[in-house]
Design a protein around this motif. Structure first.
Motif, PDB file in Angstrom:
ATOM      1  N   VAL A  97       0.831  -1.207   0.000  1.00 42.20           N
ATOM      2  CA  VAL A  97       0.000   0.000   0.000  1.00 42.20           C
ATOM      3  C   VAL A  97       0.870   1.263   0.000  1.00 42.20           C
ATOM      4  O   VAL A  97       0.597   2.210  -0.729  1.00 42.20           O
ATOM      5  CB  VAL A  97      -0.961  -0.016   1.212  1.00 42.20           C
TER       6      VAL A  97
ATOM      7  N   MET B   1     -14.984   9.745 -19.991  1.00 39.63           N
ATOM      8  CA  MET B   1     -15.517   9.308 -18.693  1.00 39.63           C
ATOM      9  C   MET B   1     -14.415   8.583 -17.914  1.00 39.63           C
ATOM     10  O   MET B   1     -13.754   7.673 -18.457  1.00 39.63           O
ATOM     11  CB  MET B   1     -16.702   8.356 -18.918  1.00 39.63           C
ATOM     12  N   ILE B   2     -14.196   8.959 -16.669  1.00 35.82           N
ATOM     13  CA  ILE B   2     -13.154   8.324 -15.868  1.00 35.82           C
ATOM     14  C   ILE B   2     -13.683   7.000 -15.337  1.00 35.82           C
ATOM     15  O   ILE B   2     -14.752   6.951 -14.742  1.00 35.82           O
ATOM     16  CB  ILE B   2     -12.719   9.243 -14.706  1.00 35.82           C
ATOM     17  N   GLN B   3     -12.958   5.902 -15.573  1.00 31.59           N
ATOM     18  CA  GLN B   3     -13.490   4.586 -15.219  1.00 31.59           C
ATOM     19  C   GLN B   3     -12.823   3.952 -14.007  1.00 31.59           C
ATOM     20  O   GLN B   3     -13.240   2.877 -13.576  1.00 31.59           O
ATOM     21  CB  GLN B   3     -13.380   3.660 -16.431  1.00 31.59           C
ATOM     22  N   GLU B   7      -6.947   5.927 -13.091  1.00 36.09           N
ATOM     23  CA  GLU B   7      -6.803   6.994 -14.078  1.00 36.09           C
ATOM     24  C   GLU B   7      -6.540   8.339 -13.393  1.00 36.09           C
ATOM     25  O   GLU B   7      -5.759   9.156 -13.883  1.00 36.09           O
ATOM     26  CB  GLU B   7      -8.064   7.113 -14.936  1.00 36.09           C
ATOM     27  N   GLN B  44      -4.264   5.357  -2.722  1.00 38.52           N
ATOM     28  CA  GLN B  44      -4.354   4.349  -1.657  1.00 38.52           C
ATOM     29  C   GLN B  44      -5.295   4.757  -0.530  1.00 38.52           C
ATOM     30  O   GLN B  44      -5.526   3.969   0.387  1.00 38.52           O
ATOM     31  CB  GLN B  44      -2.952   4.065  -1.087  1.00 38.52           C
ATOM     32  N   MET B  45      -5.794   5.981  -0.515  1.00 36.37           N
ATOM     33  CA  MET B  45      -6.660   6.445   0.570  1.00 36.37           C
ATOM     34  C   MET B  45      -7.864   7.164  -0.031  1.00 36.37           C
ATOM     35  O   MET B  45      -7.757   7.756  -1.109  1.00 36.37           O
ATOM     36  CB  MET B  45      -5.901   7.433   1.479  1.00 36.37           C
ATOM     37  N   ALA B  46      -8.998   7.148   0.689  1.00 31.36           N
ATOM     38  CA  ALA B  46     -10.162   7.940   0.293  1.00 31.36           C
ATOM     39  C   ALA B  46     -10.042   9.308   0.953  1.00 31.36           C
ATOM     40  O   ALA B  46      -9.617   9.421   2.109  1.00 31.36           O
ATOM     41  CB  ALA B  46     -11.442   7.250   0.734  1.00 31.36           C
ATOM     42  N   GLN B  51     -10.876  17.678   1.406  1.00 32.02           N
ATOM     43  CA  GLN B  51      -9.534  17.289   0.983  1.00 32.02           C
ATOM     44  C   GLN B  51      -9.477  17.115  -0.539  1.00 32.02           C
ATOM     45  O   GLN B  51      -8.531  17.564  -1.200  1.00 32.02           O
ATOM     46  CB  GLN B  51      -9.122  15.979   1.665  1.00 32.02           C
ATOM     47  N   GLU B  64     -15.358  15.219 -11.971  1.00 35.34           N
ATOM     48  CA  GLU B  64     -15.469  13.760 -11.963  1.00 35.34           C
ATOM     49  C   GLU B  64     -14.252  13.144 -11.246  1.00 35.34           C
ATOM     50  O   GLU B  64     -14.391  12.220 -10.447  1.00 35.34           O
ATOM     51  CB  GLU B  64     -15.534  13.274 -13.405  1.00 35.34           C
ATOM     52  N   TRP B  68     -14.092  10.825  -7.770  1.00 33.70           N
ATOM     53  CA  TRP B  68     -13.373   9.550  -7.612  1.00 33.70           C
ATOM     54  C   TRP B  68     -12.451   9.562  -6.391  1.00 33.70           C
ATOM     55  O   TRP B  68     -12.259   8.530  -5.740  1.00 33.70           O
ATOM     56  CB  TRP B  68     -12.552   9.245  -8.867  1.00 33.70           C
ATOM     57  N   ILE B  71     -13.932   8.135  -3.183  1.00 33.22           N
ATOM     58  CA  ILE B  71     -14.351   6.727  -3.147  1.00 33.22           C
ATOM     59  C   ILE B  71     -13.214   5.901  -2.544  1.00 33.22           C
ATOM     60  O   ILE B  71     -12.058   6.122  -2.877  1.00 33.22           O
ATOM     61  CB  ILE B  71     -14.629   6.234  -4.583  1.00 33.22           C
ATOM     62  N   ALA B  72     -13.572   4.952  -1.659  1.00 35.78           N
ATOM     63  CA  ALA B  72     -12.542   4.060  -1.112  1.00 35.78           C
ATOM     64  C   ALA B  72     -11.941   3.266  -2.270  1.00 35.78           C
ATOM     65  O   ALA B  72     -12.653   2.537  -2.952  1.00 35.78           O
ATOM     66  CB  ALA B  72     -13.150   3.127  -0.075  1.00 35.78           C
ATOM     67  N   PRO B  73     -10.627   3.400  -2.510  1.00 36.71           N
ATOM     68  CA  PRO B  73     -10.025   2.773  -3.693  1.00 36.71           C
ATOM     69  C   PRO B  73      -9.696   1.294  -3.485  1.00 36.71           C
ATOM     70  O   PRO B  73      -9.611   0.823  -2.350  1.00 36.71           O
ATOM     71  CB  PRO B  73      -8.736   3.569  -3.880  1.00 36.71           C
ATOM     72  N   TYR B  74      -9.516   0.567  -4.601  1.00 37.82           N
ATOM     73  CA  TYR B  74      -8.970  -0.778  -4.552  1.00 37.82           C
ATOM     74  C   TYR B  74      -7.478  -0.595  -4.312  1.00 37.82           C
ATOM     75  O   TYR B  74      -6.748  -0.147  -5.195  1.00 37.82           O
ATOM     76  CB  TYR B  74      -9.219  -1.526  -5.857  1.00 37.82           C
TER      77      TYR B  74
ATOM     78  N   LYS I 103     -16.656  -5.390  -0.395  1.00 34.62           N
ATOM     79  CA  LYS I 103     -15.902  -4.140  -0.263  1.00 34.62           C
ATOM     80  C   LYS I 103     -16.825  -2.937  -0.458  1.00 34.62           C
ATOM     81  O   LYS I 103     -16.830  -1.996   0.349  1.00 34.62           O
ATOM     82  CB  LYS I 103     -14.776  -4.131  -1.300  1.00 34.62           C
ATOM     83  N   HIS I 107     -17.906  -0.306   2.598  1.00 34.64           N
ATOM     84  CA  HIS I 107     -17.540   1.103   2.432  1.00 34.64           C
ATOM     85  C   HIS I 107     -18.796   1.984   2.399  1.00 34.64           C
ATOM     86  O   HIS I 107     -18.798   3.089   2.934  1.00 34.64           O
ATOM     87  CB  HIS I 107     -16.729   1.295   1.149  1.00 34.64           C
ATOM     88  N   ASP I 112     -14.221   4.267   4.464  1.00 37.82           N
ATOM     89  CA  ASP I 112     -13.004   3.510   4.148  1.00 37.82           C
ATOM     90  C   ASP I 112     -12.449   2.871   5.418  1.00 37.82           C
ATOM     91  O   ASP I 112     -12.346   3.523   6.466  1.00 37.82           O
ATOM     92  CB  ASP I 112     -11.941   4.425   3.520  1.00 37.82           C
TER      93      ASP I 112
ATOM     94  N   LYS J  10     -17.703  -1.285 -15.941  1.00 39.89           N
ATOM     95  CA  LYS J  10     -16.969  -0.024 -15.804  1.00 39.89           C
ATOM     96  C   LYS J  10     -17.875   1.176 -16.016  1.00 39.89           C
ATOM     97  O   LYS J  10     -17.751   2.199 -15.326  1.00 39.89           O
ATOM     98  CB  LYS J  10     -15.808   0.003 -16.800  1.00 39.89           C
ATOM     99  N   SER J  14     -18.470   4.038 -13.163  1.00 35.75           N
ATOM    100  CA  SER J  14     -18.148   5.465 -13.331  1.00 35.75           C
ATOM    101  C   SER J  14     -19.412   6.316 -13.228  1.00 35.75           C
ATOM    102  O   SER J  14     -19.370   7.425 -12.679  1.00 35.75           O
ATOM    103  CB  SER J  14     -17.398   5.707 -14.638  1.00 35.75           C
ATOM    104  N   VAL J  17     -20.158   6.813  -9.512  1.00 37.37           N
ATOM    105  CA  VAL J  17     -19.341   7.851  -8.881  1.00 37.37           C
ATOM    106  C   VAL J  17     -19.814   9.238  -9.314  1.00 37.37           C
ATOM    107  O   VAL J  17     -19.999  10.136  -8.485  1.00 37.37           O
ATOM    108  CB  VAL J  17     -17.846   7.660  -9.238  1.00 37.37           C
ATOM    109  N   ALA J  18     -20.043   9.386 -10.624  1.00 35.46           N
ATOM    110  CA  ALA J  18     -20.405  10.704 -11.148  1.00 35.46           C
ATOM    111  C   ALA J  18     -21.743  11.183 -10.595  1.00 35.46           C
ATOM    112  O   ALA J  18     -21.920  12.365 -10.265  1.00 35.46           O
ATOM    113  CB  ALA J  18     -20.448  10.663 -12.677  1.00 35.46           C
ATOM    114  N   ASP J  85      -6.018  -5.705  -1.996  1.00 35.03           N
ATOM    115  CA  ASP J  85      -6.789  -4.728  -1.232  1.00 35.03           C
ATOM    116  C   ASP J  85      -6.966  -5.220   0.206  1.00 35.03           C
ATOM    117  O   ASP J  85      -7.421  -6.347   0.427  1.00 35.03           O
ATOM    118  CB  ASP J  85      -8.149  -4.508  -1.886  1.00 35.03           C
TER     119      ASP J  85
END
Lengths: 149, 149, 149, 149, 149, 149, 149, 149, 149, 149
Positions: A97, B1-3, B7, B44-46, B51, B64, B68, B71-74, I103, I107, I112, J10, J14, J17-18, J85
């Motif tokens: 991580v 669109m951010i997937q 990204e 690595q952190m939401a 912030q 957008e 993202w 969101i709690a990330p993978y 997950k 969340h 998180d 996907k 997305s 989130v949006a 994760d």
């Protein structure tokens, strides 16, 4: 006949369980940190003749086992590339991580290079905390820069 | 669109290079440690809405992308199970060489349980040294005991 | 927008093929060894601003690409843990066949420690030989001893 | 009954530790380099009858063990594809970081082909250096070109 | 811009399918064996300028693609360490089932060493057989002995 | 009690070393090729009662071992998916470098299908050559076509 | 330009979903089994010109795609060595749990050899059952014996 | 003391070879199919007390071994994820080549769900054929649908 | 001399089979849940002196074995990263199929963080059902939030 | 053209989130559990036409995407065999640490067989707790016994 350092490690571990020896007591006898001492007893460090003799007395080792303690061992203490033990896995998780974070911050401060894992020391301490005691670990490694040639 | 969060991380990293932004400056704006800040920017952190908005301003992110960030990330920042980068590998090596040592000493001090990688903080500092400056890292994780039930 | 050093490496490589540039000529312009120069161009080393500017001229790179050259890269140049390319595999084979030999002889001469891969240089030369020319490679790495603490 | 060369290697290694034999002394008796000698004793090379007899005397081997020394062994001295021992890992890291560099420079000088790992020799020397002694390694392998047919 | 030899291989393969070109016809134009020719077109061999020009005409390649054909490629044609395609797997199976047999017989005839995969040629022929035609393959590799030094 | 064919293979191999038996002599006694004979002795083929009895005499095997020789074995002679031994690796490399070539040429000549690794034979011969003797290997496998149904 | 059979498979699959085509209808048009037809459409079999033309009409394929259908494909339909999809994993589990059983019983009935996966057919049928319908699968493969030579 | 079912399997196998027992005879005594019987003897199924007693008589097992036969074993009969034995590999190949085909056709007929590998039976028969006898295998597994909840 | 907890686990398991002991009876004697008790006996938990003494009586363990039970073990009960046993695999499949679902939902409810696998309990019960009894498992783990620092 | 279910997943993620959509709201609209709904949206379940239409409205999907939702997907939601994760890893750790425990207790209660991962449901709830809220998960799977045949 002892055929590998690994056999000596197993003898040390089973003697430790049978006699109830503590690593910190062994470190005290060696007058070294408990971290280096434990790593050495677990087969990750070579000992000097004097150190090996003291460890040999503590764990009732044969002369042959004491000779093996003085040989630079084939290092690596984990049976799998990704450790399954939860305590050790948490450390692997930290690398996974925070790995790129550590890389970015060391480079931001020092430039390209690495933090040595050889010219290195570690200190593990209990930090009392009313919300639950904490494990505090201080790692100190020399920065080694990449140079042009 | 951010997937994916990945990204967003790539946009942050390329903007950082193009604009010459420093992680410690971002941390200063967030009024948080440089360690947490870097980990968060590297996916690595939401982040909270506040912030994320600050980070969005620093790196000129779209709404957008800012969404993202919240969101709690993978998690997991490394492309391979055993890292190939020398700086990060040294940390993997520490886990491999000292893993059983850390396990033994935490158990000797605390009993069976783990050092948390969640209720956790890290502090990386340069320690001047005439023989070559050192990287000092302090890790602090809450001890979580295994209990019977 | 360039999102990783890897993209810069690909641009360098395709320009090299298209223009027929030689690594030794790039090295000559940088006034550095051809070994360090090639590794740097292939994405394994960070360059100074001056070095990056020269490389940027040789390969007609954009300012953004030149900025990426100055960032410490995520190192590791091989797509698989065991390389499939015959030339590179022979080196992996040397490590596999001679690995324990190298370990034994360095320990016999220096004691426990490692040969640094960071404070390191390499020199590759053709040695004429009537039975078929030979590749001569000189590797030089600082010895780093393990110490007690 | 000895069932593999690996068993002979273990006997040699444990005898070496017990008696405190040095590889360079064995090499001296064989009148060969310490590098080839060590590789042979560690189970990577086949010995002639004369060489095997000398090694057998040094390590007090049985006739059966001496016979095994003369058989071409199943080579490969490492227990894992990516070595865990820090000294040997540094060499793996060199292949990983410099692998494509070595490939490019040999091709630039010689064309398509490989540097042989069979018609090959290695020489490891200590180079005194006031900033810390260095390990110097000279590798020499015949260039083998790919040809059309 | 073409960024790797792999892209050239894909162009060759899709042109071959679209135009119905045969490998043996390409080989005829190059006046070389169909085995070497096919390997070269599939990205495993470097071509001379003349060879690359001919291949370029057959497959209507751009100058840039023709330049890539003359570069020593990163070799290895399989996407996984153990191939999944049944035809290629049968060859992997032969290495797995007969590998130690081949090793024993070459050592029995030649002593310790290898059969070269570089100074090597291959010839694949159909052998008519009333019980079902057979694939006959002749492999010829120079023996390279291990030597002492 | 013998629990696997693998144990019989180890007995055969250690007896071969101790007595200095040659595979070609065993083949001569069986009146079969040295290739099949070696594969069978190395645990890759099932023998008839008569064949097993002859092999049993050559290697002084017990009745139980002779019974095991007549059982179809669990085949596969290599300890790792990618072989580490240089001689055997060269064959793996051939499959990796030439695998798609072999596939293309067999399909061009025969259509979709495979070259059998069961209805198969192999012949290994030394070919004298003034530039260094060569290993010539002839492989012959029945073509098996895929059919519609 | 279509660069691999895999692209054709993806076009077939997305057209199938968009138009709601059934594999059994495609098979009916080809006058072949639904099992072979599906495997062919999923990129595991080469089609004749006539078959490819029919499939091309059903899925509205371009001439280039139809040409790709007639090429022997690189086979293997799964993205990982151990499949993650539950339906396909159950088949992997059958091989893992029953693999040695199948081996023993085929050898007991036929001697040493294999059941061909090339000269092979499969038939999948629904078997009504009051306790829940069953999937019945009949596999038929030619036995291929190992022979001495 | 017997420490795992695996040890019982090895005793059964070595006794089978020594005494020349056939699986079909064991099945006859159990009044069960030869497929289930073989799988059970090879350590993949738990037996009832009556079944275990019969198997114990056939293979002269101790009471302790008979007790182990009645325990649900840790299943999985293959030493590697991708099997190396040619006969078993052909089955793995079928899963790899036909896996997505089987998935498509079961879904087309039954909807989303799986074919059970637990509520399952298998029947292996020899089918005489003038072009070479065939192995016919009938697999029957209950369809288990995924349901919403 | 006992060299690892694993040996104690094997003794417990073989005694359990030989004596026909039930895990629920051991749990009853320890006055703890059957889930914790079984995990502890299978080498995944450290026991107190009192607990170890009771388990020692049940399984007739030596003092040395009882000492080992009180040591925090190297955890992880599976021989492979992807389990081959069908019962345990179903759980791995749940993690694979439902992992991202779990997950997302944790969340969505908690933010998180993670569900602890240390401050954790499990309860396995049979739920009678006319369509076939069900296994009901209740897992309870403390939520641990990631925090900024 | 949409070429796989993965693309639909996907788009859903997305859009989620949006637009800030919650899984529990989607579940409410489908009148199904949030667990099944989330798994379905993440590409692990096939939907009926009605369910797909509702999901399509929520996430503004095209008709083509809605068609893909009704196809049984290739399941498996994790990018690596061992998840990186931390939240999902904790579940993998539970399988690793408690796997044999679960196996033993289900067998002790039900005999040999498995807990179904198909005829299965899951319910995730927050349990308020003054020492820190807990995640409670109830898993319910039908027991499927192995039977003789």
């Amino acid at each position: 006949m002892i055929q590998s350092r690994d056999e000596v490690t197993k003898i040390i571990c089973s003697t430790k369980v049978a006699k109830g020896i503590k690593w910190s007591d062994v470190a005290h006898k060696l007058e070294l940190s408990k971290e280096w001492t434990t790593a050495a007893c677990l087969g990750q460090m070579a000992l000097t003749k004097e150190q090996a003799t003291i460890v040999g007395e503590v764990f009732s080792l044969s002369d042959e086992a004491i000779a093996w303690l003085q040989i630079a061992p084939y290092k690596g203490s984990l049976p799998t590339a990704v450790p399954t033990d939860p305590l050790i896995y948490r450390w692997y998780e930290l690398v996974n991580v925070y790995g790129t974070t550590i890389k970015e911050l060391i480079h931001e401060e020092f430039g390209d290079g690495i933090m040595s894992a050889i010219d290195f020391s570690m200190d593990i301490q209990r930090e009392p905390d009313p919300k639950g005691d904490r494990v505090n670990v201080v790692l100190s490694g020399k920065f080694l820069p990449y140079k042009t040639y």
